[in-house]
Design a protein around this motif. Structure first.
Motif, PDB file in Angstrom:
ATOM      1  N   LEU A  13      13.747   3.198  -3.443  1.00 52.05           N
ATOM      2  CA  LEU A  13      13.746   3.898  -2.161  1.00 52.05           C
ATOM      3  C   LEU A  13      13.199   3.013  -1.051  1.00 52.05           C
ATOM      4  O   LEU A  13      13.714   3.030   0.074  1.00 52.05           O
ATOM      5  CB  LEU A  13      12.937   5.189  -2.274  1.00 52.05           C
ATOM      6  N   MET A  14      12.175   2.213  -1.353  1.00 52.65           N
ATOM      7  CA  MET A  14      11.627   1.326  -0.328  1.00 52.65           C
ATOM      8  C   MET A  14      12.637   0.253   0.059  1.00 52.65           C
ATOM      9  O   MET A  14      12.811  -0.058   1.255  1.00 52.65           O
ATOM     10  CB  MET A  14      10.330   0.666  -0.813  1.00 52.65           C
ATOM     11  N   ALA A  15      13.317  -0.308  -0.916  1.00 58.24           N
ATOM     12  CA  ALA A  15      14.335  -1.313  -0.604  1.00 58.24           C
ATOM     13  C   ALA A  15      15.419  -0.717   0.282  1.00 58.24           C
ATOM     14  O   ALA A  15      15.920  -1.371   1.204  1.00 58.24           O
ATOM     15  CB  ALA A  15      14.934  -1.869  -1.899  1.00 58.24           C
ATOM     16  N   HIS A  16      15.768   0.531   0.016  1.00 58.61           N
ATOM     17  CA  HIS A  16      16.780   1.215   0.827  1.00 58.61           C
ATOM     18  C   HIS A  16      16.300   1.394   2.267  1.00 58.61           C
ATOM     19  O   HIS A  16      17.034   1.097   3.218  1.00 58.61           O
ATOM     20  CB  HIS A  16      17.091   2.570   0.197  1.00 58.61           C
ATOM     21  N   VAL A  17      15.076   1.860   2.441  1.00 57.86           N
ATOM     22  CA  VAL A  17      14.548   2.114   3.778  1.00 57.86           C
ATOM     23  C   VAL A  17      14.359   0.820   4.561  1.00 57.86           C
ATOM     24  O   VAL A  17      14.662   0.746   5.763  1.00 57.86           O
ATOM     25  CB  VAL A  17      13.221   2.897   3.684  1.00 57.86           C
ATOM     26  N   LEU A  18      13.884  -0.228   3.889  1.00 62.69           N
ATOM     27  CA  LEU A  18      13.656  -1.507   4.562  1.00 62.69           C
ATOM     28  C   LEU A  18      14.930  -2.338   4.704  1.00 62.69           C
ATOM     29  O   LEU A  18      14.919  -3.383   5.359  1.00 62.69           O
ATOM     30  CB  LEU A  18      12.596  -2.314   3.805  1.00 62.69           C
ATOM     31  N   LYS A  19      16.012  -1.857   4.041  1.00 67.74           N
ATOM     32  CA  LYS A  19      17.303  -2.555   4.095  1.00 67.74           C
ATOM     33  C   LYS A  19      17.174  -3.996   3.582  1.00 67.74           C
ATOM     34  O   LYS A  19      17.628  -4.955   4.219  1.00 67.74           O
ATOM     35  CB  LYS A  19      17.882  -2.537   5.521  1.00 67.74           C
ATOM     36  N   VAL A  20      16.555  -4.107   2.403  1.00 66.97           N
ATOM     37  CA  VAL A  20      16.434  -5.409   1.755  1.00 66.97           C
ATOM     38  C   VAL A  20      16.994  -5.291   0.340  1.00 66.97           C
ATOM     39  O   VAL A  20      16.988  -4.202  -0.250  1.00 66.97           O
ATOM     40  CB  VAL A  20      14.967  -5.889   1.705  1.00 66.97           C
ATOM     41  N   ARG A  54      14.606  -8.578  -3.996  1.00 68.61           N
ATOM     42  CA  ARG A  54      13.788  -9.388  -3.095  1.00 68.61           C
ATOM     43  C   ARG A  54      12.671  -8.572  -2.438  1.00 68.61           C
ATOM     44  O   ARG A  54      11.977  -9.066  -1.543  1.00 68.61           O
ATOM     45  CB  ARG A  54      14.666 -10.019  -2.009  1.00 68.61           C
ATOM     46  N   LEU A  55      12.495  -7.342  -2.899  1.00 70.92           N
ATOM     47  CA  LEU A  55      11.500  -6.472  -2.276  1.00 70.92           C
ATOM     48  C   LEU A  55      10.096  -7.071  -2.342  1.00 70.92           C
ATOM     49  O   LEU A  55       9.311  -6.921  -1.393  1.00 70.92           O
ATOM     50  CB  LEU A  55      11.518  -5.099  -2.953  1.00 70.92           C
ATOM     51  N   THR A  56       9.767  -7.751  -3.425  1.00 70.01           N
ATOM     52  CA  THR A  56       8.421  -8.314  -3.588  1.00 70.01           C
ATOM     53  C   THR A  56       8.040  -9.210  -2.415  1.00 70.01           C
ATOM     54  O   THR A  56       6.866  -9.251  -2.006  1.00 70.01           O
ATOM     55  CB  THR A  56       8.334  -9.098  -4.904  1.00 70.01           C
ATOM     56  N   LEU A  57       9.011  -9.901  -1.848  1.00 63.75           N
ATOM     57  CA  LEU A  57       8.725 -10.807  -0.732  1.00 63.75           C
ATOM     58  C   LEU A  57       8.249 -10.056   0.509  1.00 63.75           C
ATOM     59  O   LEU A  57       7.567 -10.629   1.368  1.00 63.75           O
ATOM     60  CB  LEU A  57       9.970 -11.632  -0.393  1.00 63.75           C
ATOM     61  N   PHE A  58       8.600  -8.782   0.606  1.00 66.31           N
ATOM     62  CA  PHE A  58       8.271  -7.997   1.800  1.00 66.31           C
ATOM     63  C   PHE A  58       7.019  -7.133   1.619  1.00 66.31           C
ATOM     64  O   PHE A  58       6.563  -6.513   2.575  1.00 66.31           O
ATOM     65  CB  PHE A  58       9.462  -7.099   2.166  1.00 66.31           C
ATOM     66  N   LEU A  59       6.475  -7.082   0.406  1.00 69.56           N
ATOM     67  CA  LEU A  59       5.342  -6.189   0.154  1.00 69.56           C
ATOM     68  C   LEU A  59       4.096  -6.528   0.975  1.00 69.56           C
ATOM     69  O   LEU A  59       3.344  -5.615   1.341  1.00 69.56           O
ATOM     70  CB  LEU A  59       5.008  -6.184  -1.342  1.00 69.56           C
ATOM     71  N   PRO A  60       3.804  -7.803   1.293  1.00 61.37           N
ATOM     72  CA  PRO A  60       2.616  -8.068   2.117  1.00 61.37           C
ATOM     73  C   PRO A  60       2.776  -7.691   3.593  1.00 61.37           C
ATOM     74  O   PRO A  60       1.792  -7.707   4.342  1.00 61.37           O
ATOM     75  CB  PRO A  60       2.435  -9.597   1.969  1.00 61.37           C
ATOM     76  N   GLU A  61       4.000  -7.366   4.017  1.00 63.99           N
ATOM     77  CA  GLU A  61       4.273  -7.131   5.438  1.00 63.99           C
ATOM     78  C   GLU A  61       3.970  -5.687   5.833  1.00 63.99           C
ATOM     79  O   GLU A  61       4.138  -4.764   5.033  1.00 63.99           O
ATOM     80  CB  GLU A  61       5.741  -7.447   5.742  1.00 63.99           C
ATOM     81  N   PRO A  62       3.566  -5.472   7.084  1.00 59.26           N
ATOM     82  CA  PRO A  62       3.371  -4.091   7.573  1.00 59.26           C
ATOM     83  C   PRO A  62       4.723  -3.395   7.740  1.00 59.26           C
ATOM     84  O   PRO A  62       5.737  -4.031   8.029  1.00 59.26           O
ATOM     85  CB  PRO A  62       2.673  -4.285   8.915  1.00 59.26           C
ATOM     86  N   VAL A  63       4.700  -2.082   7.561  1.00 56.56           N
ATOM     87  CA  VAL A  63       5.917  -1.272   7.692  1.00 56.56           C
ATOM     88  C   VAL A  63       5.826  -0.468   8.984  1.00 56.56           C
ATOM     89  O   VAL A  63       4.800   0.159   9.271  1.00 56.56           O
ATOM     90  CB  VAL A  63       6.091  -0.329   6.487  1.00 56.56           C
ATOM     91  N   GLU A 101       0.830  -1.205   0.000  1.00 60.70           N
ATOM     92  CA  GLU A 101       0.000   0.000   0.000  1.00 60.70           C
ATOM     93  C   GLU A 101       0.865   1.255   0.000  1.00 60.70           C
ATOM     94  O   GLU A 101       0.580   2.243  -0.701  1.00 60.70           O
ATOM     95  CB  GLU A 101      -0.913  -0.009   1.223  1.00 60.70           C
ATOM     96  N   LEU A 102       1.920   1.222   0.784  1.00 61.29           N
ATOM     97  CA  LEU A 102       2.844   2.352   0.857  1.00 61.29           C
ATOM     98  C   LEU A 102       3.523   2.571  -0.491  1.00 61.29           C
ATOM     99  O   LEU A 102       3.684   3.720  -0.945  1.00 61.29           O
ATOM    100  CB  LEU A 102       3.880   2.078   1.951  1.00 61.29           C
ATOM    101  N   LEU A 103       3.903   1.481  -1.135  1.00 63.92           N
ATOM    102  CA  LEU A 103       4.551   1.574  -2.442  1.00 63.92           C
ATOM    103  C   LEU A 103       3.600   2.176  -3.475  1.00 63.92           C
ATOM    104  O   LEU A 103       4.009   3.016  -4.296  1.00 63.92           O
ATOM    105  CB  LEU A 103       5.016   0.189  -2.885  1.00 63.92           C
ATOM    106  N   ALA A 104       2.338   1.766  -3.451  1.00 64.41           N
ATOM    107  CA  ALA A 104       1.361   2.318  -4.384  1.00 64.41           C
ATOM    108  C   ALA A 104       1.167   3.811  -4.163  1.00 64.41           C
ATOM    109  O   ALA A 104       1.086   4.598  -5.121  1.00 64.41           O
ATOM    110  CB  ALA A 104       0.032   1.581  -4.231  1.00 64.41           C
ATOM    111  N   GLN A 105       1.129   4.221  -2.907  1.00 64.19           N
ATOM    112  CA  GLN A 105       0.983   5.641  -2.581  1.00 64.19           C
ATOM    113  C   GLN A 105       2.180   6.437  -3.091  1.00 64.19           C
ATOM    114  O   GLN A 105       2.023   7.523  -3.663  1.00 64.19           O
ATOM    115  CB  GLN A 105       0.841   5.794  -1.068  1.00 64.19           C
TER     116      GLN A 105
END
Length: 280
Positions: free
Chosen positions: A29-36, A40-49, A5-9
């Motif tokens: 930018l999301m991969a940078h912030v999540l340090k992933v 492999r970012l797709t694997l983390f998209l269902p998770e809450p931030v 959801e954050l990525l879509a926004q």
């Protein structure tokens, strides 16, 4: 909020700001912030931030919407398979410049000189690719050299790369050896072209490294006026050029006594590199 959801926004915000390739930048930018790893970012998209990370991420997205380069936001840029520190004090290493690397690596060399080294990405890549080679990187900007020092040390090249402050060959005071390869990606943008550059370049990269405040050819004149003292017979001079400068720089190379002058395009078919050899 879930990462998806954050990525879509974020992507929607970058689309509104007319940022080129908004989805790619939002993901980087999301991969940078999540340090992933980005792959492999797709694997983390269902998770809450975490809410704190959400704030950091959306702040970076807003800065990207203001056309700050992604490399400045994350502090890194990949170049020829290696990661380099990037700051507003140096040019952002670009894929087109990898053409210069490819040309330089087509023949053996043991001593290389990089004029206007900036982040050091050209010199340090060449030394990393050619085991046993040594070289110098020169730059007029102390701030740029600080970045090059960091990149040199991060790649473990302290014993093979020396960094010197000064304008072109003036930095080589006290140096006695000559080089079998001289390379440069100098400021080649004509001053009347500056207003038409992308905001990421025009507003956020060092003007000194972009333009000569003239017709874009000043640096080539300076390099060609001094190369003969420093280039071994049979050595090569390899420079990056603007896409409309090919014939002009080739003519300058020939007039300066270089032989076998060639104009080489990048992967997009645009004139990118001129190379010439000093006669033996």
């Amino acid at each position: 909020m879930r990462a998806a959801e954050l990525l879509a926004q974020a992507t929607k915000r970058l689309v509104e700001a007319e940022v080129p390739d908004p989805g790619r930048d939002a993901r980087r930018l999301m991969a940078h912030v999540l340090k992933v790893p980005p792959g492999r970012l797709t694997l983390f998209l269902p998770e809450p931030v975490d809410p704190e990370l959400q704030v950091i991420y959306l702040t970076l997205v807003e800065r990207r919407a203001d056309r700050v380069p992604v490399s400045h936001l994350v502090g890194r840029r990949m170049f020829y398979g290696r990661e380099f520190l990037v700051t507003p004090e140096v040019l952002d290493p670009r894929p087109e410049t990898e053409t210069l690397i490819e040309v330089a690596l087509t023949e053996p060399f043991g001593r290389v000189l990089d004029l206007g080294t900036g982040s050091g990405c050209i010199l340090l890549t060449l030394l990393s690719e050619r085991e046993g080679a040594v070289g110098y990187g020169c730059d007029i900007s102390p701030a740029a050299l600080n970045v090059a020092y960091w990149n040199r040390n991060a790649l473990g090249l302290e014993g093979r790369a020396e960094l010197l402050e000064g304008r072109w060959f003036e930095a080589l005071k006290g140096v006695t050896e000559r080089f079998d390869l001289i390379v440069s990606n100098p400021p080649y943008i004509a001053v009347n072209e500056m207003p038409f550059l992308a905001p990421e370049v025009r507003d956020h990269e060092p003007r000194l490294a972009l333009t000569d405040e003239a017709n874009g050819l000043t640096a080539y004149h300076a390099i060609l006026a001094g190369y003969a003292k420093w280039l071994e017979p049979g050595g090569r001079l390899v420079v990056e050029i603007g896409m409309r400068q090919g014939m002009a720089v080739c003519d300058l190379f020939s007039a300066a006594g270089l032989r076998g002058v060639r104009l080489i395009p990048d992967l997009d078919g645009r004139d990118r590199v001129v190379v010439g050899t000093k006669p033996r």
